[in-house]
Motif scaffolding. Structure first.
Motif, PDB file in Angstrom:
ATOM      1  N   ARG A  32       5.001  22.346 -21.463  1.00  0.00           N
ATOM      2  CA  ARG A  32       6.472  22.499 -21.528  1.00  0.00           C
ATOM      3  C   ARG A  32       7.135  21.178 -21.918  1.00  0.00           C
ATOM      4  O   ARG A  32       8.041  21.137 -22.736  1.00  0.00           O
ATOM      5  N   LYS A  61       7.240  19.861 -25.688  1.00  0.00           N
ATOM      6  CA  LYS A  61       8.211  20.433 -26.630  1.00  0.00           C
ATOM      7  C   LYS A  61       9.490  19.590 -26.702  1.00  0.00           C
ATOM      8  O   LYS A  61      10.268  19.707 -27.640  1.00  0.00           O
ATOM      9  N   LYS A 110      -7.070  33.293 -26.375  1.00  0.00           N
ATOM     10  CA  LYS A 110      -5.692  32.833 -26.611  1.00  0.00           C
ATOM     11  C   LYS A 110      -4.931  33.870 -27.450  1.00  0.00           C
ATOM     12  O   LYS A 110      -3.769  34.189 -27.170  1.00  0.00           O
ATOM     13  N   GLU A 137       3.946  32.002 -17.207  1.00  0.00           N
ATOM     14  CA  GLU A 137       4.149  30.692 -17.825  1.00  0.00           C
ATOM     15  C   GLU A 137       4.250  30.832 -19.346  1.00  0.00           C
ATOM     16  O   GLU A 137       5.146  30.256 -19.979  1.00  0.00           O
ATOM     17  N   SER A 144       7.501  32.364 -20.383  1.00  0.00           N
ATOM     18  CA  SER A 144       8.648  31.462 -20.225  1.00  0.00           C
ATOM     19  C   SER A 144       8.688  30.402 -21.309  1.00  0.00           C
ATOM     20  O   SER A 144       9.714  29.746 -21.507  1.00  0.00           O
ATOM     21  N   GLU A 145       7.557  30.181 -21.971  1.00  0.00           N
ATOM     22  CA  GLU A 145       7.567  29.214 -23.074  1.00  0.00           C
ATOM     23  C   GLU A 145       8.232  29.797 -24.313  1.00  0.00           C
ATOM     24  O   GLU A 145       8.623  29.071 -25.218  1.00  0.00           O
ATOM     25  N   SER A 172      -2.157  27.335  -6.655  1.00  0.00           N
ATOM     26  CA  SER A 172      -2.140  26.145  -5.805  1.00  0.00           C
ATOM     27  C   SER A 172      -0.671  25.811  -5.500  1.00  0.00           C
ATOM     28  O   SER A 172       0.230  26.267  -6.207  1.00  0.00           O
ATOM     29  N   GLN A 184       0.944  23.230  -6.172  1.00  0.00           N
ATOM     30  CA  GLN A 184       1.568  22.639  -7.362  1.00  0.00           C
ATOM     31  C   GLN A 184       1.942  23.727  -8.370  1.00  0.00           C
ATOM     32  O   GLN A 184       2.997  23.666  -9.005  1.00  0.00           O
ATOM     33  N   ARG A 206       5.058  25.439  -7.081  1.00  0.00           N
ATOM     34  CA  ARG A 206       6.229  24.586  -7.290  1.00  0.00           C
ATOM     35  C   ARG A 206       6.642  24.584  -8.760  1.00  0.00           C
ATOM     36  O   ARG A 206       7.830  24.688  -9.092  1.00  0.00           O
ATOM     37  N   PHE A 207       5.652  24.466  -9.637  1.00  0.00           N
ATOM     38  CA  PHE A 207       5.920  24.450 -11.075  1.00  0.00           C
ATOM     39  C   PHE A 207       6.579  25.761 -11.508  1.00  0.00           C
ATOM     40  O   PHE A 207       7.556  25.763 -12.272  1.00  0.00           O
ATOM     41  N   GLU A 213      10.251  25.749  -9.860  1.00  0.00           N
ATOM     42  CA  GLU A 213      11.198  24.737 -10.360  1.00  0.00           C
ATOM     43  C   GLU A 213      11.399  24.791 -11.870  1.00  0.00           C
ATOM     44  O   GLU A 213      12.506  24.553 -12.359  1.00  0.00           O
ATOM     45  N   GLU A 214      10.324  25.089 -12.600  1.00  0.00           N
ATOM     46  CA  GLU A 214      10.420  24.919 -14.047  1.00  0.00           C
ATOM     47  C   GLU A 214      10.346  26.244 -14.804  1.00  0.00           C
ATOM     48  O   GLU A 214      11.210  26.536 -15.606  1.00  0.00           O
ATOM     49  N   VAL A 215       9.327  27.021 -14.510  1.00  0.00           N
ATOM     50  CA  VAL A 215       9.189  28.285 -15.240  1.00  0.00           C
ATOM     51  C   VAL A 215      10.367  29.205 -14.897  1.00  0.00           C
ATOM     52  O   VAL A 215      10.956  29.833 -15.771  1.00  0.00           O
ATOM     53  N   GLY A 275       5.610  22.355   1.487  1.00  0.00           N
ATOM     54  CA  GLY A 275       4.773  21.934   0.357  1.00  0.00           C
ATOM     55  C   GLY A 275       4.372  23.064  -0.575  1.00  0.00           C
ATOM     56  O   GLY A 275       3.366  22.967  -1.261  1.00  0.00           O
TER      57      GLY A 275
END
Lengths: 479, 360
Positions: free
Chosen positions: A46, A49, B180, B210, B213-214, B234, B236, B239-240, B243-245, B274
């Protein structure tokens, strides 16, 4: 023992403490030296980009400003107390101690590498002149300009430079630093045991005046590293053949694998071989034999056994020493299993026949040795009876050299890929052939150690040409 | 709430579980309603569960359920007499290759997911509207279960299929480009739905979420709630995702479940803890324990890693002490769920070997 340093992820200059943290421990005592935040691959993907756009403040600097900042950064890198991860600071002595503790590099070699890195920053003008072949650097402020009555347009890459770093030697960081000076943001993935140097360089460069947005640092997994290589416009990849093979044919990735650097003694110099021993020794021993510019093969037209014996006698005197011993000539292996693997591979090669470990009879004890809790490999000279032998052109991460007799007129044919060749010869035919060889990245003509670099002579690819594309441009005045 | 304050609730939950256990044992082992497989097993083992198993603690008198039986035993052997003559559904477990484990079912998935619906936030999972599930459909109960969950909440669901067996095969045979490409194919289909239909709720895996969301901001696409599960998450990762996705605006509900258990609920996530996820089994219909991998009769202490053991206790399916292919941290009971939880679930042996999870 001080508290472990927490090295965070750096996302276009912004620090990010990950919940996944890798403990980097001292290889001698198992003490935790650093907790390194790990970036998950999705986070890297992310971020990448947006990395280029965020680095606009770097592009806004003039080249004149950049060269001044680089000079200042050199001093800061060498001497300053710089931020050490999330909190606290770290001075040069503590940096060298941590580096030795986790990577095995003794302080004296760490300091030499520091100087090398600092000299890249201090001599950035010279380096950029070498890389650009004398381009008026101010031309890069706009990308378009006139030099020698010729209009030139150099287009920067559309994204950052990715750098997947190794842990073997801090000096490799000197290869990416010029990219920032060329206004290209960098995305660094530090080696597992060596997060210290890229972090300290970045801190010095920011403290000197580079915008923090120019730097991203992602300690990450294999997937994260692959993401960097996949998404950055250009990348440098350091690693062994297994690591680099999948990317070998990718033109946007410059591979820095094994150097397989060599010293060649020509037929005109072979009778004076003993006067060139010091150059050969320095080529093999400098930096504990951990660099890709260290010689791992010596081709001679005759006297192979004699030369191997003379080298072995000298090299066998280099013994493991304490990490802070100023005369230390060997680097410890952070991962003892790696030393074991190399040791076994050499023994296997010798057992296969046609090769002899000449050093064995001149050293006391085994090649692999534990000293003060650290694992070392003692310097090793192998005499091979033919160049096709597995050990004749192998490279290992310690002072290792194979001596093999090759007729002068066959040296070019069997040379193989060589990052540096120091050809100690004035034989016109051999010299002409070497100059035309596609296998050589840097050619030293004369008694010059393979480890000696000149900043105006880029030897591991030309970073400027890798990053910038010269394109055609037409302009009309007064319209 | 402290553990001593929770004690009365824990006691009540344990008593309810014991009562439920006895009811289920009566159902599966009695002549009137019993299940052929279990009645035969009791005879051959010389055990009368109705008298010898009075509480959950007595469950250790049963051996660990052998999952192979779900591959080899005729389905009829698991039909309780009470269901005799009623057609059943056959559901298969997630992403394994080879002969799948199969479980028969009538209404359990509806009961399980109706109960799960009660745990959901009304704003994030509004009544009415449309959902989109991107994940394994085919022979798995998940597809019907999610549709039922949506329907229970007055919603309808679109589906984009993902075949996890194919993904595992691609990864195992080292075809990352194909894997992919398949993932992109799945994501493209989901994007098409999001672009042309008004969707408020997503159900998918972390990697697909994920990847989606990209391509599009899920907040701007109007998503309000997301169920996410199927692979390890996990702290992390969680959290990712939050917070971000999901840009800190979309409500995330991590899910842990399978064909054999149903769906476990999670303790609400907070940064203070956590972002570590703790799941609680849908007791009393299923029970999760974290046991010592080397001595699976023993529970491991709270806060330590162990293997997940599942006991399913419904009238349709009795499955004692099945050792899952997952490991987790044993977590303390909480106010919402006053029984043991399983934290930071990941594939069993994840620390020792590379586990193929793929996108699923």
């Amino acid at each position: 023992m001080s508290d472990p340093v927490h090295i965070p992820v750096m996302r276009s200059g912004k620090l990010y403490e990950s919940l996944d943290q890798l403990e980097v421990v001292g290889h001698r005592d198992g003490q935790i030296c650093a907790k390194v935040s790990q970036a998950n691959a999705g986070l890297v993907r992310r971020d990448l980009k947006k990395t280029h756009a965020k680095a606009q403040p770097l592009r806004d600097l003039s080249m004149a400003q950049i060269l001044e900042i680089c000079k200042k950064a050199a001093g800061l890198f060498l001497e300053a107390e710089l931020p050490a991860g999330v909190e606290g600071t770290q001075g040069p002595d503590e940096y060298l101690r941590c580096l030795a503790a986790t990577s095995g590099l003794p302080v004296t070699m760490g300091r030499a590498n520091m100087k090398k890195v600092a000299s890249v920053l201090a001599e950035m003008g010279t380096i950029l002149r070498g890389l650009t072949r004398g381009l008026d650097l101010s031309l890069l402020d706009d990308g378009v300009g006139v030099q020698d009555d010729m209009t030139l347009w150099y287009a920067a890459p559309p994204g950052p430079l990715g750098v997947v770093l190794p842990s073997n030697s801090p000096g490799v960081n000197s290869l990416w630093i010029p990219a920032v000076a060329l206004k290209v943001p960098v995305v660094l993935k530090p080696g597992r045991e060596e997060p210290w140097t890229p972090w300290r360089i970045v801190q010095a460069m920011i403290a000197a005046g580079f915008p923090a947005e120019a730097f991203s640092l992602y300690p990450t997994t294999h997937d994260g590293a692959a993401t960097i290589l996949d998404q950055c416009a250009r990348s440098l990849l350091f690693g062994d053949e297994n690591t680099t093979r999948p990317y070998a044919s990718n033109p946007s990735i410059e591979i820095h694998g094994p150097g397989r650097s060599k010293v060649l003694l020509g037929p005109d110099q072979i009778d004076r071989w003993d006067s060139h021993l010091d150059v050969i020794l320095q080529s093999v021993l400098a930096n504990g034999g951990r660099s890709c510019v260290n010689a791992s093969s010596l081709f001679v037209p005759s006297h192979g056994e004699e030369i191997a014996t003379a080298l072995a006698k000298k090299m066998a005197t280099v013994e493991p020493a304490s990490w802070d011993d100023e005369s230390a000539g060997l680097s410890a292996f952070a991962n003892p299993k790696f030393a074991e693997f190399i040791d076994q591979a050499i023994d296997q090669g010798v057992r296969a026949g046609g090769a002899k470990d000449v050093t064995a009879e001149h050293r006391s004890g085994d090649r692999r040795v534990v000293h003060e809790g650290a694992t070392y490999l003692r310097p090793t000279v192998i005499h091979c009876d033919r160049v096709e032998h597995d050990l004749a052109r192998s490279e290992y991460l310690f002072p290792f050299v194979s001596v093999v007799e090759v007729p002068a007129d066959q040296m070019l044919e069997v040379l193989g890929p060589s990052l540096v060749v120091s050809a100690i010869t004035k034989d016109p035919e051999l010299v002409a052939g070497l100059k035309n060889s596609p296998d050589i990245h840097r050619l030293n003509l004369g008694p010059i150690p393979t480890t000696q670099v000149a900043w105006d002579q880029p030897h591991e690819g030309n970073l400027f040409e890798f990053l910038y594309q010269r394109r055609a441009i037409g302009t009309v005045e007064d319209w | 709430m402290s553990s001593s304050e929770l004690a009365p609730q824990q006691q009540a939950a344990t008593e309810a579980l014991d009562t439920h256990l006895q009811e289920i044992l009566r159902w599966h082992f009695s002549e009137e309603t019993g299940t052929p497989y279990w009645r035969d097993w009791a005879k051959s083992a010389g055990m009368d569960p109705l008298t010898e198993v009075r509480s959950v603690a007595d469950l250790t008198k049963f051996p660990h359920f052998d999952g192979e039986l779900l591959r080899t035993e005729p389905h009829e052997r698991f039909v309780p007499r009470a269901y005799h003559g009623q057609p059943f559904r056959i559901f298969e477990t997630g992403g394994t290759t080879g002969m799948p484990k199969q479980r028969i079912s009538w209404e359990d998935y509806q009961i399980d997911y109706s109960q799960f619906s009660e745990t959901l936030d009304e704003d994030a999972f509004p009544r009415g509207g449309y959902w989109l599930m991107i994940g394994p459909t085919g022979p798995r109960r998940l597809r019907l279960a999610i549709e039922h969950l949506a329907n229970v909440r007055g919603s309808s669901c679109y589906f984009v299929d993902l075949d996890p067996r194919w993904v595992k095969k691609l990864i195992a045979t080292k075809q990352p480009d194909q894997a992919k490409a398949y993932m992109e194919h799945v994501v493209d289909q989901a994007l098409l739905i999001l672009k042309n239909r008004k969707v408020q709720v997503l159900f998918t895996t972390p990697k697909l979420l994920e990847a989606l969301s990209e391509k599009v901001s899920l907040v701007e696409a109007g998503i309000r709630g997301v169920f996410c599960g199927g692979t390890e998450m996990s702290p992390q990762t969680v959290r990712f995702l939050i917070e971000e996705v999901l840009e800190g605006e979309v409500h995330l509900v991590p899910t842990y479940g399978n064909t054999l258990m149903g769906l476990a609920a999670h303790k609400p996530l907070t940064p203070d803890e956590g972002y570590s996820i703790t799941y609680y089994a849908p007791q009393p219909r299923a029970m999760l324990r974290v046991v010592n991998p080397d001595q699976p009769d023993e529970l491991i202490p709270y806060g330590e890693w162990g293997r997940v053991e599942l006991t399913t206790l419904t009238k349709e399916f009795f499955m004692p002490r099945f050792l899952e292919r997952d490991e987790a941290i044993r977590r303390e009971p909480c106010e919402l769920y006053p029984w043991d939880g399983v934290g930071d679930v990941r594939p069993f042996g994840a620390n020792e070997q590379k586990i193929i999870e793929g996108v699923y």
